[in-house]
Design a protein around this motif. Sequence first.
Motif, PDB file in Angstrom:
ATOM      1  N   LYS A 155       0.985  -1.053  -0.010  1.00 58.89           N
ATOM      2  CA  LYS A 155      -0.133  -0.140   0.110  1.00 58.89           C
ATOM      3  C   LYS A 155       0.886   1.352  -0.084  1.00 58.89           C
ATOM      4  CE  LYS A 155      -3.605  -2.509   2.557  1.00 58.89           C
ATOM      5  NZ  LYS A 155      -4.350  -2.609   3.929  1.00 58.89           N
ATOM      6  N   LEU A 156       0.808   2.144  -1.113  1.00 63.81           N
ATOM      7  CA  LEU A 156       1.789   3.047  -1.409  1.00 63.81           C
ATOM      8  C   LEU A 156       0.938   4.423  -0.916  1.00 63.81           C
ATOM      9  CD1 LEU A 156       4.302   4.390  -2.644  1.00 63.81           C
ATOM     10  CD2 LEU A 156       3.209   4.010  -4.841  1.00 63.81           C
ATOM     11  N   GLY A 157       1.911   5.590  -0.402  1.00 62.68           N
ATOM     12  CA  GLY A 157       1.471   6.794  -0.323  1.00 62.68           C
ATOM     13  C   GLY A 157       2.469   7.660  -1.200  1.00 62.68           C
ATOM     14  N   ILE A 158       1.972   8.658  -1.838  1.00 63.13           N
ATOM     15  CA  ILE A 158       2.937   9.401  -2.567  1.00 63.13           C
ATOM     16  C   ILE A 158       2.842  10.898  -2.144  1.00 63.13           C
ATOM     17  CG2 ILE A 158       3.365  10.574  -4.934  1.00 63.13           C
ATOM     18  CD1 ILE A 158       1.947   7.920  -6.150  1.00 63.13           C
ATOM     19  N   ILE A 159       4.092  11.460  -1.858  1.00 62.46           N
ATOM     20  CA  ILE A 159       4.205  12.752  -1.276  1.00 62.46           C
ATOM     21  C   ILE A 159       4.991  13.424  -2.379  1.00 62.46           C
ATOM     22  CG2 ILE A 159       5.675  13.881   0.635  1.00 62.46           C
ATOM     23  CD1 ILE A 159       5.927  11.476   2.331  1.00 62.46           C
ATOM     24  N   GLY A 160       3.970  14.323  -2.772  1.00 62.16           N
ATOM     25  CA  GLY A 160       4.288  14.907  -4.000  1.00 62.16           C
ATOM     26  C   GLY A 160       3.533  15.067  -5.150  1.00 62.16           C
ATOM     27  N   SER A 161       3.007  16.095  -6.035  1.00 60.94           N
ATOM     28  CA  SER A 161       2.254  16.056  -6.953  1.00 60.94           C
ATOM     29  C   SER A 161       2.668  16.888  -8.598  1.00 60.94           C
ATOM     30  CB  SER A 161       0.989  16.776  -6.496  1.00 60.94           C
ATOM     31  OG  SER A 161       1.229  18.122  -6.101  1.00 60.94           O
ATOM     32  N   ALA A 184      -2.896   6.980  -1.064  1.00 62.42           N
ATOM     33  CA  ALA A 184      -3.022   8.227  -0.552  1.00 62.42           C
ATOM     34  C   ALA A 184      -1.999   9.113  -1.525  1.00 62.42           C
ATOM     35  CB  ALA A 184      -2.617   8.465   0.793  1.00 62.42           C
ATOM     36  N   ILE A 185      -2.690  10.428  -1.458  1.00 57.94           N
ATOM     37  CA  ILE A 185      -1.525  11.285  -2.246  1.00 57.94           C
ATOM     38  C   ILE A 185      -1.515  12.675  -1.270  1.00 57.94           C
ATOM     39  CG2 ILE A 185      -1.142  13.212  -3.991  1.00 57.94           C
ATOM     40  CD1 ILE A 185      -1.105  10.220  -5.401  1.00 57.94           C
ATOM     41  N   SER A 186      -0.023  13.121  -0.973  1.00 54.95           N
ATOM     42  CA  SER A 186      -0.040  14.137  -0.031  1.00 54.95           C
ATOM     43  C   SER A 186       0.761  15.389  -0.610  1.00 54.95           C
ATOM     44  CB  SER A 186       0.793  13.810   1.146  1.00 54.95           C
ATOM     45  OG  SER A 186       0.840  14.974   1.991  1.00 54.95           O
ATOM     46  N   SER A 187       0.104  16.666  -0.927  1.00 55.25           N
ATOM     47  CA  SER A 187       0.901  17.781  -1.408  1.00 55.25           C
ATOM     48  C   SER A 187       0.613  18.778  -0.459  1.00 55.25           C
ATOM     49  CB  SER A 187       0.357  17.991  -2.763  1.00 55.25           C
ATOM     50  OG  SER A 187       0.759  19.246  -3.398  1.00 55.25           O
ATOM     51  N   ALA A 210      -3.365  17.787  -4.775  1.00 48.72           N
ATOM     52  CA  ALA A 210      -3.342  16.530  -4.207  1.00 48.72           C
ATOM     53  C   ALA A 210      -4.974  15.912  -4.464  1.00 48.72           C
ATOM     54  CB  ALA A 210      -3.316  16.702  -2.637  1.00 48.72           C
ATOM     55  N   ILE A 211      -5.986  16.595  -4.413  1.00 55.32           N
ATOM     56  CA  ILE A 211      -7.224  16.216  -4.756  1.00 55.32           C
ATOM     57  C   ILE A 211      -7.341  15.803  -6.338  1.00 55.32           C
ATOM     58  CG2 ILE A 211      -9.620  16.814  -4.948  1.00 55.32           C
ATOM     59  CD1 ILE A 211      -9.321  18.489  -2.616  1.00 55.32           C
ATOM     60  N   SER A 212      -6.753  16.688  -7.133  1.00 51.47           N
ATOM     61  CA  SER A 212      -6.610  16.169  -8.560  1.00 51.47           C
ATOM     62  C   SER A 212      -5.948  14.735  -8.995  1.00 51.47           C
ATOM     63  CB  SER A 212      -6.242  17.275  -9.389  1.00 51.47           C
ATOM     64  OG  SER A 212      -5.903  17.145 -10.532  1.00 51.47           O
ATOM     65  N   LEU A 213      -4.849  14.675  -8.300  1.00 49.30           N
ATOM     66  CA  LEU A 213      -4.001  13.942  -8.671  1.00 49.30           C
ATOM     67  C   LEU A 213      -4.820  12.466  -7.890  1.00 49.30           C
ATOM     68  CD1 LEU A 213      -1.613  13.179 -10.026  1.00 49.30           C
ATOM     69  CD2 LEU A 213      -0.287  13.335  -8.244  1.00 49.30           C
ATOM     70  N   ALA A 214      -5.186  12.659  -6.741  1.00 50.57           N
ATOM     71  CA  ALA A 214      -5.909  11.431  -6.121  1.00 50.57           C
ATOM     72  C   ALA A 214      -7.002  10.781  -7.050  1.00 50.57           C
ATOM     73  CB  ALA A 214      -6.349  11.856  -4.638  1.00 50.57           C
ATOM     74  N   ASN A 215      -7.913  11.677  -7.348  1.00 50.21           N
ATOM     75  CA  ASN A 215      -9.066  11.535  -8.388  1.00 50.21           C
ATOM     76  C   ASN A 215      -8.494  10.773  -9.570  1.00 50.21           C
ATOM     77  OD1 ASN A 215     -10.949  12.452  -6.639  1.00 50.21           O
ATOM     78  ND2 ASN A 215     -11.022  14.430  -7.590  1.00 50.21           N
ATOM     79  N   GLU A 216      -7.446  11.164 -10.055  1.00 55.59           N
ATOM     80  CA  GLU A 216      -6.746  10.334 -11.332  1.00 55.59           C
ATOM     81  C   GLU A 216      -6.328   9.044 -10.908  1.00 55.59           C
ATOM     82  OE1 GLU A 216      -2.930  11.127 -14.188  1.00 55.59           O
ATOM     83  OE2 GLU A 216      -3.786  13.078 -13.121  1.00 55.59           O
ATOM     84  N   CYS A 217      -6.007   8.826  -9.735  1.00 58.67           N
ATOM     85  CA  CYS A 217      -5.315   7.471  -9.473  1.00 58.67           C
ATOM     86  C   CYS A 217      -6.406   6.427  -9.336  1.00 58.67           C
ATOM     87  CB  CYS A 217      -4.572   7.709  -8.092  1.00 58.67           C
ATOM     88  SG  CYS A 217      -2.901   8.391  -8.404  1.00 58.67           S
ATOM     89  N   GLY A 218      -7.550   7.040  -8.636  1.00 53.10           N
ATOM     90  CA  GLY A 218      -8.874   6.036  -8.160  1.00 53.10           C
ATOM     91  C   GLY A 218      -9.639   6.894  -7.482  1.00 53.10           C
ATOM     92  N   SER A 219     -10.920   6.276  -7.268  1.00 56.03           N
ATOM     93  CA  SER A 219     -11.846   6.756  -6.253  1.00 56.03           C
ATOM     94  C   SER A 219     -11.741   6.545  -4.881  1.00 56.03           C
ATOM     95  CB  SER A 219     -13.342   6.407  -6.667  1.00 56.03           C
ATOM     96  OG  SER A 219     -13.354   4.841  -6.625  1.00 56.03           O
ATOM     97  N   ASP A 220     -11.022   5.455  -4.528  1.00 55.07           N
ATOM     98  CA  ASP A 220     -10.642   5.241  -3.239  1.00 55.07           C
ATOM     99  C   ASP A 220      -9.304   5.874  -2.876  1.00 55.07           C
ATOM    100  OD1 ASP A 220      -9.090   3.403  -4.759  1.00 55.07           O
ATOM    101  OD2 ASP A 220      -9.326   1.946  -3.666  1.00 55.07           O
TER     102      ASP A 220
END
Length: 313
Positions: free
Chosen positions: A5-11, A34-37, A43-53
């Motif tokens: 399970k991967l969290g990404i720091i940066g966008s 998870a995406i953190s920026s 962060a929201i834009s990139l999270a939506n691109e990655c998947g609804s969850d």
Amino acid sequence: MKKLKLGIIGSGIAVKELHLPALRTLDTLYEVKAISSRNMDHAISLANECGSDVVAFDDPSKMKDIDVVDIAIPVNLNYDMIKIAFEKGWDVICEKPIAENTQSARKILELHEKYPQRILYIAESHRHDPAIKIIKDHLSEIGEVAFFDYKLVLPTKDSKYAKTEWRKHPAHVGGFLSDGGVHHVAFLNAIFGKYLSVGGFAKQISDFTDAYDTMIMSIKYENGFGTYSVTYAPNYGENEFSIYGSLGTLKMKNSKVTVVKDDNIKEYPVPPANFFAEEFKDFYNCVVKRQKPVLGDPYLAFTDLEMIEKVIK
């Protein structure tokens, strides 16, 4: 096969155009959670691109339900993000350079020594270049190494990377000379081993950053010496890597390695490879098997940065 399970720091560009495309080819190994920026909209834009969850955060310490983090942010922020990850119990893959200078890099190494159970993988993609193995496999054919010449002209003025604020006004030593240069010295070190000494010159001839953009580095290894020359300022030029030996020459140009001995010429194509996918696969194996990184060794990353800093200073 266990998914991490991967969290990404940066966008930024590295995440959008390099990391995520590579991770999409490794969906049996990783699940982005998870995406953190610092910019919540990003962060929201990139999270939506990655998947609804996939959940967006503006603070990486708030991320939950993850095993590992991918850090791809302005390099001077690496220490703080790695510290958060270690305190949370997460293993780390972090974009190169390891830090903005060797003083900060030493702090990261000291931090890692306090958390020896954690994996710290510095994502130096060029150590995964298949050309390295081809060169090493055929290097003995040209006899004793006399010297090498690594010449790179990398037009950068109009690139998207040059237009990012943290690169226009860099906190990292030498600007592009370390940001891109760690790739090049990592490539050389993978071929020749640990350097013995370096020297050289650096200057600025462009007007699109606040840092040096041109460097000539002389490097001495146990089995030879040579020069690494790079400029990011001009908009034209050729790139070539040549090794001259007592029996012949070895050259790499245009995805091809050529060995010349007398009138005998042998050519070896360098197969295409996604360096980023390869480093994420290697990181996965390190985490699952709890093995210290070899190609992502933070001490190797320190050495890459140290060589460039010595020339600039």
